[in-house]
Design a protein around this motif. Structure first.
Motif, PDB file in Angstrom:
ATOM      1  N   ASN A  63       0.818  -1.209   0.000  1.00 11.87           N
ATOM      2  CA  ASN A  63       0.000   0.000   0.000  1.00 11.87           C
ATOM      3  C   ASN A  63       0.856   1.264   0.000  1.00 11.87           C
ATOM      4  O   ASN A  63       0.481   2.280  -0.600  1.00 11.87           O
ATOM      5  CB  ASN A  63      -0.944   0.000   1.200  1.00 11.87           C
ATOM      6  CG  ASN A  63      -2.223  -0.773   0.924  1.00 11.87           C
ATOM      7  OD1 ASN A  63      -2.868  -0.570  -0.104  1.00 11.87           O
ATOM      8  ND2 ASN A  63      -2.595  -1.669   1.822  1.00 11.87           N
ATOM      9  N   ILE A  64       2.016   1.225   0.667  1.00 12.09           N
ATOM     10  CA  ILE A  64       2.938   2.358   0.599  1.00 12.09           C
ATOM     11  C   ILE A  64       3.404   2.570  -0.841  1.00 12.09           C
ATOM     12  O   ILE A  64       3.404   3.690  -1.365  1.00 12.09           O
ATOM     13  CB  ILE A  64       4.148   2.138   1.534  1.00 12.09           C
ATOM     14  CG1 ILE A  64       3.707   2.131   2.999  1.00 12.09           C
ATOM     15  CG2 ILE A  64       5.213   3.218   1.309  1.00 12.09           C
ATOM     16  CD1 ILE A  64       4.800   1.721   3.963  1.00 12.09           C
ATOM     17  N   LEU A  65       3.787   1.476  -1.487  1.00 16.55           N
ATOM     18  CA  LEU A  65       4.244   1.572  -2.874  1.00 16.55           C
ATOM     19  C   LEU A  65       3.130   2.066  -3.790  1.00 16.55           C
ATOM     20  O   LEU A  65       3.373   2.849  -4.726  1.00 16.55           O
ATOM     21  CB  LEU A  65       4.756   0.213  -3.356  1.00 16.55           C
ATOM     22  CG  LEU A  65       5.920  -0.397  -2.567  1.00 16.55           C
ATOM     23  CD1 LEU A  65       6.335  -1.721  -3.170  1.00 16.55           C
ATOM     24  CD2 LEU A  65       7.108   0.563  -2.518  1.00 16.55           C
TER      25      LEU A  65
ATOM     26  N   ASN B  14       0.651   6.315  -7.143  1.00 15.69           N
ATOM     27  CA  ASN B  14      -0.545   7.079  -7.497  1.00 15.69           C
ATOM     28  C   ASN B  14      -0.399   8.593  -7.298  1.00 15.69           C
ATOM     29  O   ASN B  14      -1.369   9.324  -7.468  1.00 15.69           O
ATOM     30  CB  ASN B  14      -1.742   6.578  -6.687  1.00 15.69           C
ATOM     31  CG  ASN B  14      -2.229   5.218  -7.169  1.00 15.69           C
ATOM     32  OD1 ASN B  14      -1.939   4.807  -8.298  1.00 15.69           O
ATOM     33  ND2 ASN B  14      -2.958   4.508  -6.327  1.00 15.69           N
ATOM     34  N   THR B  15       0.782   9.043  -6.919  1.00 20.49           N
ATOM     35  CA  THR B  15       0.983  10.489  -6.799  1.00 20.49           C
ATOM     36  C   THR B  15       1.063  11.110  -8.193  1.00 20.49           C
ATOM     37  O   THR B  15       1.330  10.420  -9.179  1.00 20.49           O
ATOM     38  CB  THR B  15       2.256  10.812  -5.994  1.00 20.49           C
ATOM     39  OG1 THR B  15       3.384  10.153  -6.597  1.00 20.49           O
ATOM     40  CG2 THR B  15       2.110  10.368  -4.548  1.00 20.49           C
TER      41      THR B  15
ATOM     42  N   ALA C  73       7.847   9.704  -9.079  1.00 18.54           N
ATOM     43  CA  ALA C  73       8.251   9.070  -7.823  1.00 18.54           C
ATOM     44  C   ALA C  73       8.276   7.542  -7.878  1.00 18.54           C
ATOM     45  O   ALA C  73       7.429   6.909  -8.510  1.00 18.54           O
ATOM     46  CB  ALA C  73       7.331   9.523  -6.698  1.00 18.54           C
ATOM     47  N   ALA C  74       9.251   6.976  -7.184  1.00 14.97           N
ATOM     48  CA  ALA C  74       9.313   5.537  -6.914  1.00 14.97           C
ATOM     49  C   ALA C  74      10.089   5.363  -5.612  1.00 14.97           C
ATOM     50  O   ALA C  74      11.033   6.118  -5.340  1.00 14.97           O
ATOM     51  CB  ALA C  74      10.007   4.781  -8.044  1.00 14.97           C
ATOM     52  N   PHE C  75       9.697   4.388  -4.808  1.00 12.45           N
ATOM     53  CA  PHE C  75      10.414   4.137  -3.554  1.00 12.45           C
ATOM     54  C   PHE C  75      11.858   3.755  -3.855  1.00 12.45           C
ATOM     55  O   PHE C  75      12.788   4.112  -3.139  1.00 12.45           O
ATOM     56  CB  PHE C  75       9.722   3.029  -2.757  1.00 12.45           C
ATOM     57  CG  PHE C  75      10.247   2.865  -1.357  1.00 12.45           C
ATOM     58  CD1 PHE C  75       9.650   3.517  -0.293  1.00 12.45           C
ATOM     59  CD2 PHE C  75      11.347   2.050  -1.093  1.00 12.45           C
ATOM     60  CE1 PHE C  75      10.134   3.376   1.005  1.00 12.45           C
ATOM     61  CE2 PHE C  75      11.851   1.900   0.193  1.00 12.45           C
ATOM     62  CZ  PHE C  75      11.238   2.568   1.247  1.00 12.45           C
TER      63      PHE C  75
ATOM     64  N   LEU D 147       7.609  -2.711  -8.237  1.00 11.29           N
ATOM     65  CA  LEU D 147       6.805  -3.933  -8.240  1.00 11.29           C
ATOM     66  C   LEU D 147       7.681  -5.174  -8.367  1.00 11.29           C
ATOM     67  O   LEU D 147       7.409  -6.208  -7.740  1.00 11.29           O
ATOM     68  CB  LEU D 147       5.773  -3.897  -9.374  1.00 11.29           C
ATOM     69  CG  LEU D 147       4.562  -2.997  -9.138  1.00 11.29           C
ATOM     70  CD1 LEU D 147       3.652  -3.009 -10.363  1.00 11.29           C
ATOM     71  CD2 LEU D 147       3.776  -3.450  -7.907  1.00 11.29           C
ATOM     72  N   TYR D 148       8.731  -5.094  -9.174  1.00 11.03           N
ATOM     73  CA  TYR D 148       9.651  -6.230  -9.300  1.00 11.03           C
ATOM     74  C   TYR D 148      10.200  -6.613  -7.922  1.00 11.03           C
ATOM     75  O   TYR D 148      10.158  -7.786  -7.522  1.00 11.03           O
ATOM     76  CB  TYR D 148      10.799  -5.875 -10.244  1.00 11.03           C
ATOM     77  CG  TYR D 148      11.796  -6.995 -10.444  1.00 11.03           C
ATOM     78  CD1 TYR D 148      11.722  -7.823 -11.550  1.00 11.03           C
ATOM     79  CD2 TYR D 148      12.801  -7.242  -9.510  1.00 11.03           C
ATOM     80  CE1 TYR D 148      12.621  -8.870 -11.722  1.00 11.03           C
ATOM     81  CE2 TYR D 148      13.701  -8.274  -9.673  1.00 11.03           C
ATOM     82  CZ  TYR D 148      13.602  -9.090 -10.785  1.00 11.03           C
ATOM     83  OH  TYR D 148      14.485 -10.132 -10.934  1.00 11.03           O
ATOM     84  N   CYS D 149      10.722  -5.627  -7.208  1.00 14.68           N
ATOM     85  CA  CYS D 149      11.327  -5.908  -5.904  1.00 14.68           C
ATOM     86  C   CYS D 149      10.273  -6.374  -4.892  1.00 14.68           C
ATOM     87  O   CYS D 149      10.546  -7.261  -4.079  1.00 14.68           O
ATOM     88  CB  CYS D 149      12.056  -4.672  -5.392  1.00 14.68           C
ATOM     89  SG  CYS D 149      13.459  -4.155  -6.409  1.00 14.68           S
ATOM     90  N   PHE D 150       9.089  -5.781  -4.944  1.00 10.53           N
ATOM     91  CA  PHE D 150       8.014  -6.191  -4.046  1.00 10.53           C
ATOM     92  C   PHE D 150       7.631  -7.640  -4.296  1.00 10.53           C
ATOM     93  O   PHE D 150       7.447  -8.435  -3.354  1.00 10.53           O
ATOM     94  CB  PHE D 150       6.809  -5.264  -4.247  1.00 10.53           C
ATOM     95  CG  PHE D 150       5.638  -5.552  -3.343  1.00 10.53           C
ATOM     96  CD1 PHE D 150       5.809  -5.742  -1.979  1.00 10.53           C
ATOM     97  CD2 PHE D 150       4.343  -5.601  -3.857  1.00 10.53           C
ATOM     98  CE1 PHE D 150       4.721  -6.006  -1.144  1.00 10.53           C
ATOM     99  CE2 PHE D 150       3.259  -5.853  -3.040  1.00 10.53           C
ATOM    100  CZ  PHE D 150       3.446  -6.050  -1.682  1.00 10.53           C
TER     101      PHE D 150
END
Length: 289
Positions: A124-126, A131-132, A138-140, A209-212
């Motif tokens: 949900n954080i990602l 969605n910003t 932005a990306a974590f 998403l790959y890392c998640f």
């Protein structure tokens, strides 16, 4: 934002804030604040040159702007800057009680429902970051279990927080990817993972998403090297999970990371893992082969 100025003598007398040995933390040292028991000091290793210091300050300012503009309270926000003999050295952070997500995700005594909920909160954080508005770009970026902290787990209302995120990709800060994507031949020919001439992948929502997904697969397989599988063995393992009845949409999200199309977010399907069979481990797959 406050500014903490220390002399070399004061800096060298700071009490170290030690982390467990199994926590991946190699860009800085942590210290207790001598003035506020509710804060810690994060001292960077690589800011001894003015150019490095200026770039880091820019990253921190971009990060704070991003948090404030988008009200993402799940990202740990610096409260000040540290200077030693008038040279930028690090940041001041709120001290939060808890453990890195990796401690619980790898813990043998952590119930599977808790592990899944931690992963959902990270997802949900990602998603919030993704969605910003596009202007934030932005990306974590550095998505792995040591960069998230779980607080209040014992109170059954725990919250997962993104930490060490001031180097995320945002505005004109390029961000840093991590070990999941280093020297990874599986993604070399996929445009969604943009790499420079040295093979270093630029962060974006696809790399997040790959890392998640790799974090989720580590949990399912109990294999920290799952990201190093070649594509053939990776898909054979997914076929094995399919034979065990793992949700097909979740498996489709896993499979998407090595396809030309955009990655599929696994977040909506994570609850299906609460009742996953015990023989999803990679070692069971190896025996099955």
């Amino acid at each position: 934002m406050e500014r903490l100025d220390l002399s070399y003598v004061d800096y060298n007398s700071l009490k170290r804030f030690d982390l467990p040995e199994n926590i991946n933390h190699n860009e800085s040292s942590l210290f207790y604040s001598p003035f506020n028991r509710n804060e810690i000091i994060k001292s960077y290793y690589n800011v001894y040159l003015d150019a490095n210091a200026n770039e880091k300050i820019k990253e921190i300012n971009n990060y704070i702007t991003f948090i404030d503009d988008n009200n993402i309270t799940e990202l740990l926000k610096p409260t000040g800057l540290l200077y030693v003999e008038n040279k930028f050295k690090g940041i001041i952070l709120p001290r939060i009680d808890g453990q890195n997500a990796s401690v619980y995700l790898n813990g043998k005594n952590t119930p599977i429902k808790i592990k899944i909920e931690i992963l959902k909160q990270i997802g949900n954080i990602l998603l919030k970051i993704r969605n910003t508005p596009p202007k934030y770009n932005a990306a974590f970026a550095d998505v792995h279990a040591d960069n998230f902290m779980v607080t209040n787990l014992e109170k059954n209302n725990f919250k997962t927080i993104g930490i060490d995120a001031e180097s995320m990709k945002v505005l004109n800060s390029p961000g840093l990817t991590n070990f999941y994507l280093f020297n990874n031949d599986n993604i070399a020919n996929l445009d969604k993972y943009d790499a420079n001439v040295f093979g270093i992948v630029s962060p974006n929502s696809e790399t997040d998403l790959y890392c998640f997904i790799m974090m989720i697969l580590e949990l399912i397989s109990n294999n920290k090297s799952i990201y190093q599988l070649n594509i053939n063995d990776f898909y054979k393992y997914l076929d094995y999970l399919d034979s065990l009845g793992i949700n097909p949409m979740l498996l489709a999200s896993f499979a998407s990371i090595y396809k030309k199309e955009d990655n599929i977010n696994p977040l909506p399907y994570l609850n299906t893992l609460n009742n996953m069979p015990s023989n999803t481990l990679y070692k069971d797959f190896k025996k099955h082969k």
